[in-house]
Write an enzyme that holds these catalytic residues in place. Sequence first.
Site, PDB file in Angstrom:
ATOM      1  N   SER A 102       0.807  -1.401  -0.336  1.00  0.00           N
ATOM      2  CA  SER A 102       0.099   0.109  -0.060  1.00  0.00           C
ATOM      3  C   SER A 102       0.784   1.373   0.294  1.00  0.00           C
ATOM      4  O   SER A 102       1.945   1.450  -0.805  1.00  0.00           O
ATOM      5  CB  SER A 102      -1.319   0.675   1.642  1.00  0.00           C
ATOM      6  OG  SER A 102      -1.669   0.865   1.313  1.00  0.00           O
ATOM      7  N   ASP A 243      -6.069   1.989  -3.350  1.00  0.00           N
ATOM      8  CA  ASP A 243      -6.986   2.028  -2.750  1.00  0.00           C
ATOM      9  C   ASP A 243      -7.861   3.025  -1.952  1.00  0.00           C
ATOM     10  O   ASP A 243      -8.951   3.015  -1.272  1.00  0.00           O
ATOM     11  CB  ASP A 243      -7.155   0.242  -2.022  1.00  0.00           C
ATOM     12  CG  ASP A 243      -6.144   0.417  -0.695  1.00  0.00           C
ATOM     13  OD1 ASP A 243      -5.286   1.521  -0.563  1.00  0.00           O
ATOM     14  OD2 ASP A 243      -6.124  -0.277  -0.260  1.00  0.00           O
TER      15      ASP A 243
END
Length: 445
Positions: A102, A243
């Site tokens: 991430s 995301d």
Amino acid sequence: MTRLFGTDGVRGLANSDLTPEVAVSLAAAAARVLAVGSPGRRPRSVIGRDPRASGEMLEAAVCAGLAAAGVDAIRVGVLPTPAVAFLTGVHDADFGVMISASHNPMPDNGIKLFAAGGHKLPDDVEERIEAAMAAPQAGPTGAGIGRITDVPNAADPYLAHLASAVPTSLAGLTVVVDCAHGAASVVGPHAYREAGATVIAINAEPDGVNINDGCGSTHIDVVAKAVVEHGADLGLAHDGDADRCLAVDHTGTLVDGDAILAVLALAMRDAGTLREDTLVATVMSNLGLHLAMRAAGVQVRTTAVGDRYVLEELRSGGFSIGGEQSGHVVLPDFATTGDGVLTGLALMARMAATGQSLAQLASVLTVLPQVLINVAVADKHSVATAPSVRDAVVAAESELGDAGRVLLRPSGTEQLVRVMVEAGTADHAQEIAGRIAEVVGAVGR
């Protein structure tokens, strides 16, 4: 024993904490727990990754572990996490695997698992996978070994889905997109252009080592500067696996996840799609979000920190929007997890539909000054529940009344107690937070 899974999969320093051996073992264990298959075909899994260099190594290890467990591995290449979740459903896979850390620096990496349909795993399933890793079993041989295949143009179904989810034309809007040299470097700008926006893509040239390096959602000043320089209508910043999405308005002012949630919740209320007139947020969302939603007749349901808990609340209550201050926004009618590109499209669609600037739309929320102090302690749980700490929190809450709030919680990953205070002024918030932190520190020594 330390739990392998964190709040969002397994994460650590690649080739040190997260080694190929761990990846092989984790993949094989996940296969044993999640693989069901169907008559006439082997179980299958979709595997995607972000562009960081160690992803190539870990992808190979995951595929090896799956094949050794008798699962067919469908590689979709470099794609955002929400795309991999979506494609898990498209390919009717038993489960999905995303290799990404991430927003973490390049040396880190991680492995996220999705159940059939692209849904995140509950804690008990993760615990079963960890148990399976501790008790390895012999795999199939001969024709029972899984096969590994690559999907050409793997992003196409995902891009088509985004276009159908937000059909509003974005013609006339100019957006700067900071792709963090990450998984959205191709699909993000493409999706925005296909929707009609004029797109200025920055930090969209991943080379395996530059992901999140001074760019993306953790360095919002970069996109803010570019928006002002180009005279754009807004800027969007993604993290390494896309995301999440943060925004800035035409002046370069931050529009964080709370503000994005407010804008989109009101858009859905006006469209009649805000089920139960409810928004789901975490306990870290600013009190300003609660006050703005209360004024608009929207209820806010709060969860623990982590988009997985937001997702659980959305699914259990049948609600239609939720997210975090960090920019994880979940629109469950269109996605099973946070989707930064979908969020960016929805935000610009609201601008296009109303003719208002992002600054005007975001002005519905007045952010209260927020101070967060992390206090290192020996035992975070005993300190967080100590009587003197509890008394300090109660006294602060009484002092603040309805004009602020206190949140004290143990960190999910470190021996820290986090003290968060919101108040009418930054000085007042700092003073109260410091007072509580002093008590926490005294107990924790």
